[in-house]
Design a protein around this motif. Structure first.
Motif, PDB file in Angstrom:
ATOM      1  N   LEU A   2     -28.679  17.001  -8.442  1.00 37.70           N
ATOM      2  CA  LEU A   2     -27.524  17.631  -7.828  1.00 37.70           C
ATOM      3  C   LEU A   2     -26.986  18.737  -8.723  1.00 37.70           C
ATOM      4  O   LEU A   2     -27.098  18.665  -9.942  1.00 37.70           O
ATOM      5  CB  LEU A   2     -26.432  16.589  -7.580  1.00 37.70           C
ATOM      6  N   PRO A   3     -26.402  19.760  -8.152  1.00 38.75           N
ATOM      7  CA  PRO A   3     -25.778  20.813  -8.950  1.00 38.75           C
ATOM      8  C   PRO A   3     -24.578  20.282  -9.703  1.00 38.75           C
ATOM      9  O   PRO A   3     -24.069  19.199  -9.399  1.00 38.75           O
ATOM     10  CB  PRO A   3     -25.368  21.850  -7.899  1.00 38.75           C
ATOM     11  N   PRO A   4     -24.098  21.041 -10.686  1.00 46.23           N
ATOM     12  CA  PRO A   4     -22.993  20.527 -11.502  1.00 46.23           C
ATOM     13  C   PRO A   4     -21.780  20.218 -10.660  1.00 46.23           C
ATOM     14  O   PRO A   4     -21.305  21.037  -9.889  1.00 46.23           O
ATOM     15  CB  PRO A   4     -22.704  21.687 -12.468  1.00 46.23           C
ATOM     16  N   TYR A 174      -4.042  21.470 -14.382  1.00 44.80           N
ATOM     17  CA  TYR A 174      -5.258  20.809 -13.888  1.00 44.80           C
ATOM     18  C   TYR A 174      -6.259  20.792 -15.036  1.00 44.80           C
ATOM     19  O   TYR A 174      -6.742  21.843 -15.467  1.00 44.80           O
ATOM     20  CB  TYR A 174      -5.801  21.550 -12.668  1.00 44.80           C
ATOM     21  N   THR A 175      -6.586  19.590 -15.532  1.00 44.49           N
ATOM     22  CA  THR A 175      -7.361  19.442 -16.756  1.00 44.49           C
ATOM     23  C   THR A 175      -8.500  18.459 -16.557  1.00 44.49           C
ATOM     24  O   THR A 175      -8.289  17.365 -16.014  1.00 44.49           O
ATOM     25  CB  THR A 175      -6.465  18.947 -17.909  1.00 44.49           C
ATOM     26  N   THR A 176      -9.705  18.841 -17.005  1.00 44.95           N
ATOM     27  CA  THR A 176     -10.844  17.929 -16.959  1.00 44.95           C
ATOM     28  C   THR A 176     -11.409  17.752 -18.364  1.00 44.95           C
ATOM     29  O   THR A 176     -11.348  18.661 -19.191  1.00 44.95           O
ATOM     30  CB  THR A 176     -11.959  18.459 -16.035  1.00 44.95           C
ATOM     31  N   TYR A 177     -11.998  16.558 -18.599  1.00 46.21           N
ATOM     32  CA  TYR A 177     -12.586  16.255 -19.898  1.00 46.21           C
ATOM     33  C   TYR A 177     -14.072  15.901 -19.799  1.00 46.21           C
ATOM     34  O   TYR A 177     -14.761  15.844 -20.822  1.00 46.21           O
ATOM     35  CB  TYR A 177     -11.827  15.097 -20.563  1.00 46.21           C
ATOM     36  N   GLY A 178     -14.589  15.661 -18.631  1.00 44.64           N
ATOM     37  CA  GLY A 178     -15.978  15.241 -18.488  1.00 44.64           C
ATOM     38  C   GLY A 178     -16.948  16.403 -18.417  1.00 44.64           C
ATOM     39  O   GLY A 178     -16.573  17.558 -18.223  1.00 44.64           O
ATOM     40  N   TYR A 179     -18.239  16.079 -18.578  1.00 38.97           N
ATOM     41  CA  TYR A 179     -19.297  17.070 -18.397  1.00 38.97           C
ATOM     42  C   TYR A 179     -19.477  17.335 -16.901  1.00 38.97           C
ATOM     43  O   TYR A 179     -19.234  16.457 -16.071  1.00 38.97           O
ATOM     44  CB  TYR A 179     -20.600  16.572 -19.025  1.00 38.97           C
ATOM     45  N   ASN A 180     -19.895  18.545 -16.573  1.00 35.69           N
ATOM     46  CA  ASN A 180     -20.075  18.938 -15.159  1.00 35.69           C
ATOM     47  C   ASN A 180     -18.780  18.776 -14.364  1.00 35.69           C
ATOM     48  O   ASN A 180     -18.819  18.505 -13.165  1.00 35.69           O
ATOM     49  CB  ASN A 180     -21.164  18.102 -14.474  1.00 35.69           C
ATOM     50  N   SER A 232     -27.164  23.190 -17.951  1.00 36.84           N
ATOM     51  CA  SER A 232     -27.109  23.919 -19.218  1.00 36.84           C
ATOM     52  C   SER A 232     -28.497  24.368 -19.673  1.00 36.84           C
ATOM     53  O   SER A 232     -28.622  25.308 -20.453  1.00 36.84           O
ATOM     54  CB  SER A 232     -26.453  23.065 -20.306  1.00 36.84           C
ATOM     55  N   ASP A 233     -29.561  23.684 -19.187  1.00 38.17           N
ATOM     56  CA  ASP A 233     -30.905  24.137 -19.521  1.00 38.17           C
ATOM     57  C   ASP A 233     -31.237  25.457 -18.828  1.00 38.17           C
ATOM     58  O   ASP A 233     -32.100  26.208 -19.269  1.00 38.17           O
ATOM     59  CB  ASP A 233     -31.944  23.080 -19.144  1.00 38.17           C
ATOM     60  N   GLU A 234     -30.524  25.762 -17.743  1.00 36.85           N
ATOM     61  CA  GLU A 234     -30.743  27.004 -17.006  1.00 36.85           C
ATOM     62  C   GLU A 234     -29.854  28.117 -17.548  1.00 36.85           C
ATOM     63  O   GLU A 234     -30.324  29.234 -17.769  1.00 36.85           O
ATOM     64  CB  GLU A 234     -30.436  26.782 -15.516  1.00 36.85           C
ATOM     65  N   ASN A 235     -28.577  27.834 -17.753  1.00 33.43           N
ATOM     66  CA  ASN A 235     -27.645  28.836 -18.245  1.00 33.43           C
ATOM     67  C   ASN A 235     -26.344  28.154 -18.649  1.00 33.43           C
ATOM     68  O   ASN A 235     -25.919  27.193 -18.008  1.00 33.43           O
ATOM     69  CB  ASN A 235     -27.367  29.894 -17.166  1.00 33.43           C
ATOM     70  N   VAL A 236     -25.712  28.666 -19.691  1.00 34.10           N
ATOM     71  CA  VAL A 236     -24.398  28.184 -20.111  1.00 34.10           C
ATOM     72  C   VAL A 236     -23.392  29.281 -19.766  1.00 34.10           C
ATOM     73  O   VAL A 236     -23.633  30.462 -20.023  1.00 34.10           O
ATOM     74  CB  VAL A 236     -24.375  27.873 -21.622  1.00 34.10           C
ATOM     75  N   HIS A 237     -22.245  28.913 -19.204  1.00 34.31           N
ATOM     76  CA  HIS A 237     -21.363  29.908 -18.602  1.00 34.31           C
ATOM     77  C   HIS A 237     -19.960  29.329 -18.432  1.00 34.31           C
ATOM     78  O   HIS A 237     -19.752  28.117 -18.569  1.00 34.31           O
ATOM     79  CB  HIS A 237     -21.909  30.325 -17.230  1.00 34.31           C
ATOM     80  N   THR A 238     -19.022  30.198 -18.043  1.00 35.32           N
ATOM     81  CA  THR A 238     -17.656  29.757 -17.750  1.00 35.32           C
ATOM     82  C   THR A 238     -17.332  29.883 -16.269  1.00 35.32           C
ATOM     83  O   THR A 238     -16.660  29.027 -15.708  1.00 35.32           O
ATOM     84  CB  THR A 238     -16.647  30.561 -18.593  1.00 35.32           C
ATOM     85  N   ILE A 239     -17.799  30.947 -15.625  1.00 40.27           N
ATOM     86  CA  ILE A 239     -17.681  31.108 -14.181  1.00 40.27           C
ATOM     87  C   ILE A 239     -19.089  31.073 -13.606  1.00 40.27           C
ATOM     88  O   ILE A 239     -19.948  31.851 -14.028  1.00 40.27           O
ATOM     89  CB  ILE A 239     -16.998  32.440 -13.796  1.00 40.27           C
ATOM     90  N   PHE A 240     -19.333  30.180 -12.652  1.00 42.19           N
ATOM     91  CA  PHE A 240     -20.677  30.018 -12.091  1.00 42.19           C
ATOM     92  C   PHE A 240     -20.619  30.239 -10.586  1.00 42.19           C
ATOM     93  O   PHE A 240     -19.839  29.579  -9.884  1.00 42.19           O
ATOM     94  CB  PHE A 240     -21.197  28.617 -12.397  1.00 42.19           C
ATOM     95  N   ILE A 241     -21.452  31.175 -10.089  1.00 44.18           N
ATOM     96  CA  ILE A 241     -21.510  31.493  -8.665  1.00 44.18           C
ATOM     97  C   ILE A 241     -22.958  31.361  -8.232  1.00 44.18           C
ATOM     98  O   ILE A 241     -23.834  32.065  -8.762  1.00 44.18           O
ATOM     99  CB  ILE A 241     -20.977  32.915  -8.398  1.00 44.18           C
TER     100      ILE A 241
END
Length: 669
Positions: A2-4, A174-180, A232-241
């Protein structure tokens, strides 16, 4: 895979035990079900059973005040959510404390055609696949001043999933701590203003498919992990489209828009686009990029290896239209040969960095126009290295700093260049009228601070600060044809819409007679120095008084008196070594009407502050949800599709106008 964040709603299977609702797809149970209209205050709702909602509102209109909801035990339909609304429920929540401690335990979940309005509440989720606020199946959710925290992976604070919907957020943290677990994951139309959006171990914003995220005056922070993110194996980023091809989002043009506020990118590319077409709009955002390693970019538009199922390798690039509006930013931009970028710097934008076209890693067939750059007369591009792009249309300033720009035709531009660049633009209108403009730009300079100019015949945008109470509207349209010196043979086709409702009369006047008048003037003219003609069509829009009007319409008359004057003027201007013919047409329209419900209307200006902005989108959504009322003038402004009603269609159109998916208002499908 599944996607992030894609499983933030829980299992994609949608399975569960038992059934307490007739909603399509939902097969869960609830510890408490409310199916009758009413107001409930100070009540606690708890669940400790697997596949069970703590509180289900099923098709009822309900107000919940100062409640506490706790669930210890998801899917696309909301199973395990603490609060779930479905079957057309209309739920208003304030002062709630919502806690979940179960996999798939979303906080507040809206499925289907239901509407949830929640304010001044706290939501906390601790397990995986447990989002904060969420819609699927076309639901609508309004959130005001919430404090939302998620701890698990694939647990976005603000999110949607299969079937999409609408989320409007104003204020809150609005705060998250988990991966994906991005702060916002969109397979819907999501608008957020005046909020703090923080993802401590994830990208901050994800937009999937034919959906949008619109941010205004938000503080955004992203910190995606190099190893533990799903992609993350494909790309590391902050905004993903992107488009996942999972079926959760329709294919189409994604949209990311951010105006004001701050954007902090702590790791990887600031923005990454793959396997989708999209529009990106940035205006006056304070951007901080803390990534210092080589190989990372401000913007990367690339195909992917398809290992995640994101399209077919070699043909899954991105197609980006990027507008920087009064935006200062820095960092390199990269576009691969199967992708495209059309970038415009306007209204004083300043870009420091490089743009380069690179080979697609999977060897895909190259496409044309990989990187097209337009710089308006107020904007600047400062190079930090050599660049390769397809074409350049420059009306502003380029600071080369000793570097070069190489175009697709082999032209090399530099501070010492003596070459010229010719750009030809062809525009085909809806009536198949074709206009071709050729601009020749002299790139010669002996200074590091290089200004390249050309005759810019683009029309000036409308002045949003103009006085709309004046009953006389004047429109000037200038059309430039290159390569023509004959001022006696130039034609243009211009369409103008005038919505110049007169100022309401003195409230002491007799208002028993009323009329509503809107005029659309279309001029199809051929102008030369010897002959000038025009054809004018005027229509009358007698839209009814809005629902909350107190107008006495027992003796109403719809009438309009229109006087239209057209004048044509030809002139020939000598510019450099070429001759440019300019035709100017001025149309003056005067209207009189005796109608207390006629206004100097600005379509889309719902809050009547004189401009059309995200604040109008929020107020219109509040009206549609029934939480606010509108004055007559605001109601007319809100009817952006001129359907004689104000509803969710108007809200969606106004949102699309804000993110530039729609060019002008009013708009009809």
């Amino acid at each position: 895979m599944l996607p992030p964040g894609d499983d933030g709603g829980g299992s994609s299977s949608g399975s569960g035990g038992g059934g307490s609702s007739s909603s399509s797809g939902y097969t869960g149970t609830a510890a408490t079900t409310i199916s009758s209209d009413g107001t409930y205050s100070g009540t606690s709702y708890d669940s400790s059973t697997s596949d069970e909602n703590a509180l289900l509102i099923d098709g009822a209109t309900v107000t919940l005040e100062d409640i506490t909801v706790d669930t210890e035990a998801g899917d696309f339909y909301g199973m395990n959510a603490a609060i779930l609304a479905l079957n057309g429920a209309n739920v208003t929540i304030s002062g709630a404390d919502v806690t979940t401690n179960a996999s798939g335990g979303n906080g507040v979940y809206n499925y289907g055609e239901s509407v949830i309005t929640i304010s001044n509440s706290t939501i906390s989720t601790s397990q995986n696949n447990s989002g904060g606020i969420m819609v699927t199946g076309g639901g609508t959710l309004y959130a005001y001043d919430l404090d939302v925290t998620t701890q698990g992976s694939s647990a976005a604070a603000i999110r949607s999933d299969r079937g999409g919907g609408t989320i409007v957020v104003d204020g809150g943290i609005y705060t998250t701590y988990g991966y994906n677990s991005p702060a916002v994951y969109s397979t819907a139309d999501i608008t957020v203003s005046n909020a703090e959006l923080t993802a401590n171990n994830s990208e901050a914003i994800v937009v999937e498919g034919d959906n949008s995220v619109t941010l205004e005056n938000c503080d955004v922070y992203g910190n995606m992990d190099d190893e533990k993110g799903t992609s993350s194996d494909e790309n590391v980023h902050t905004i993903f489209i992107y488009q996942s091809q999972s079926g959760d989002a329709d294919e189409g043009t994604s949209s990311f828009s951010m105006k004001g506020g701050t954007l902090t990118s702590n790791n990887g590319d600031v923005i990454h686009v793959t396997n989708t077409a999209c529009t990106i709009y940035l205006s006056s955002v304070e951007i901080t990029n803390n990534e210092t390693a080589d190989g990372y970019y401000f913007l990367s538009v690339l195909g992917n290896d398809a290992s995640h199922g994101w399209g077919t390798a070699g043909s899954n690039g991105g197609n980006v239209e990027f507008i920087a509006d009064g935006q200062v930013f820095e960092g390199d931009i990269v576009v691969d040969t199967i992708s495209t970028l059309d970038m415009t710097l306007e209204n004083g934008s300043y870009f420091t960095g490089t743009i380069n076209i690179v080979e697609n890693a999977e060897g895909g067939t190259a496409v044309s126009n990989n990187a097209v750059v337009t710089i308006d007369e107020t904007s600047t591009w400062e190079l930090t290295g050599d660049c390769t792009i397809t074409s350049l249309e420059n009306y502003g300033t380029i600071i080369y700093n000793g570097y070069t720009i190489t175009l697709a035709d082999g032209t090399v531009l530099s501070e010492d260049s003596t070459s010229t660049t010719t750009t030809t633009t062809t525009t085909v209108t809806d009536d198949n009228e074709t206009t071709t403009t050729t601009a020749t730009m002299d790139a010669t300079s002996d200074s590091n601070d290089t200004t390249v100019t050309s005759e810019d015949d683009r029309p000036t945008p409308p002045d949003s600060t103009s006085d709309s109470t004046d009953s006389t509207d004047t429109t000037e349209t200038t059309t430039t044809a290159s390569g023509t010196s004959d001022s006696d043979n130039l034609s243009s086709e211009t369409t103008m819409t005038t919505n110049d409702r007169p100022t309401p009369p003195d409230p002491t006047s007799d208002s028993t007679d009323s009329s509503d008048t809107t005029k659309t003037t279309t001029t199809d003219s051929t102008l030369d120095s010897d002959d000038s003609s025009s054809e004018t069509t005027t229509t009358t829009d007698d839209r009814p008084t809005p629902p909350d009007s107190t107008t006495d319409d027992t003796n109403s008359t719809d009438s309009s008196e229109t006087t239209t004057t057209n004048s044509g003027m030809d002139s020939t201007t000598e510019t450099g070594s070429g001759t440019t013919s300019i035709t100017t047409m001025t149309t003056t329209t005067s209207t009189t009407a005796d109608d207390k419900d006629s206004f100097a209307t600005t379509i889309g200006d719902v809050n009547l502050d004189g401009t059309v902005s995200l604040a109008d989108v929020i107020k219109l959504n509040k009206y549609v949800s029934g939480s606010v009322s509108l004055t007559d003038e605001a109601w007319y402004n809100a009817d952006v599709n001129e359907s004689n009603s104000v509803d969710g269609d108007d809200a969606l159109i106004l949102l699309k106008f804000q993110v530039q998916l729609i060019d002008a208002l009013p708009y009809t499908e």
